[in-house]
Design an enzyme around this catalytic site. Sequence first.
Site, PDB file in Angstrom:
ATOM      1  CD  GLU A 217      -1.560  -2.449   1.610  1.00  0.00           C
ATOM      2  OE1 GLU A 217      -2.417  -3.437   1.211  1.00  0.00           O
ATOM      3  OE2 GLU A 217      -0.506  -2.523   1.998  1.00  0.00           O
TER       4      GLU A 217
ATOM      5  CG  HIS B 206     -10.556  -8.125   6.086  1.00  0.00           C
ATOM      6  ND1 HIS B 206      -9.947  -9.139   6.940  1.00  0.00           N
ATOM      7  CD2 HIS B 206     -10.064  -8.365   4.951  1.00  0.00           C
ATOM      8  CE1 HIS B 206      -8.680  -9.365   6.341  1.00  0.00           C
ATOM      9  NE2 HIS B 206      -9.014  -9.167   5.088  1.00  0.00           N
TER      10      HIS B 206
END
Length: 337
Positions: free
Chosen positions: A61, A130
């Site tokens: 990321e 998540h």
Amino acid sequence: MMVNMNMVQSVNSALDNMLERDNDIIIFGEDIGYFGGVFRTCDGLQEKYGKHRVFDSPLSEGGIAATAFGMGINGLRPVVEVQFADYIFPAYDQIVNEMAKVRHRSGGEFWCPTTIRSPAGGGIRGGHHHSQSPEAQFTHTPGLKVVYCSTPFNSKGLLISAIEDNDPVIFFEPKRCYRGPFYGDPHNVPTWKGHPEAEVPESYYKVPLGEARLAMEGDDCTVIAWGTMVHVAEQAIKNSGISCDLIDLQTLVPWDKDAIVKSIEKTGRCVIVHEAPKTSGFGAEMVASIQERCFYHLESRIERVTGWDTPFPHTTEWDYMPSPSRISEAIRKTQEE
């Protein structure tokens, strides 16, 4: 032409429209190329526009954000996907120290027209890593714009506006609203049936950043929410039997203070709903701003209905997230004072 779309399809349509309109737009992220993204929001785009404009990135990321930053200051308009909002933190330094500050640091010589899309929120049994809603951590950074869509219609229009904006935009998409319909906790009575599809134009259109949406109109309380919580709050208002304005904030930075003030001057009462934890959540900033501008119009204290100050749980996520019953109770409290 209007077409019934769910949110996955409307996001895909926005990306498709923009890739067709502007050759400077590049889309990349983990698994979004051949695979079309873990939620398929980029499905078919690589095949249509080629591997040089829609491509997979490494599982990094920080690298995604750094690459987007470099592209942005050199004339491109990158649109990147961080697969889950929980994994945006390795990119945090690049976002808040580079993208957000480059226009100021360079005296306006450089800017970074980059859009960072990320699915956020719970409701899919994703567990700790998540399911988070980290929007407040970005609203504290001058130079960033923060968007949190809620419907197929505004997800497309807001995303197009974000891509065309000359500043970096964090664009959160509530994964619980991606496809629907959503029926609540399978172990309990259904709490909310979502709105999985809506009529959305196939062609290009924009929903302006910085403007809230009046989702319901009423007289006795102002309920403010964003993302999935807009739909949960709608059900709560119906359950409460109390006439409420429901305001979908849509953009958190900049947020539409005038729309909020106008509503509270009418109702005199306010409930703020968000899925993120309560402490230092964006609702706290809103409470302070509302107190500053609406103090003499308030007839009761401002209520907040939020997630708890704990890591996001797996097995008890329905107890963690604001429910229609919790929101209805808060609305009723505003009527008692």
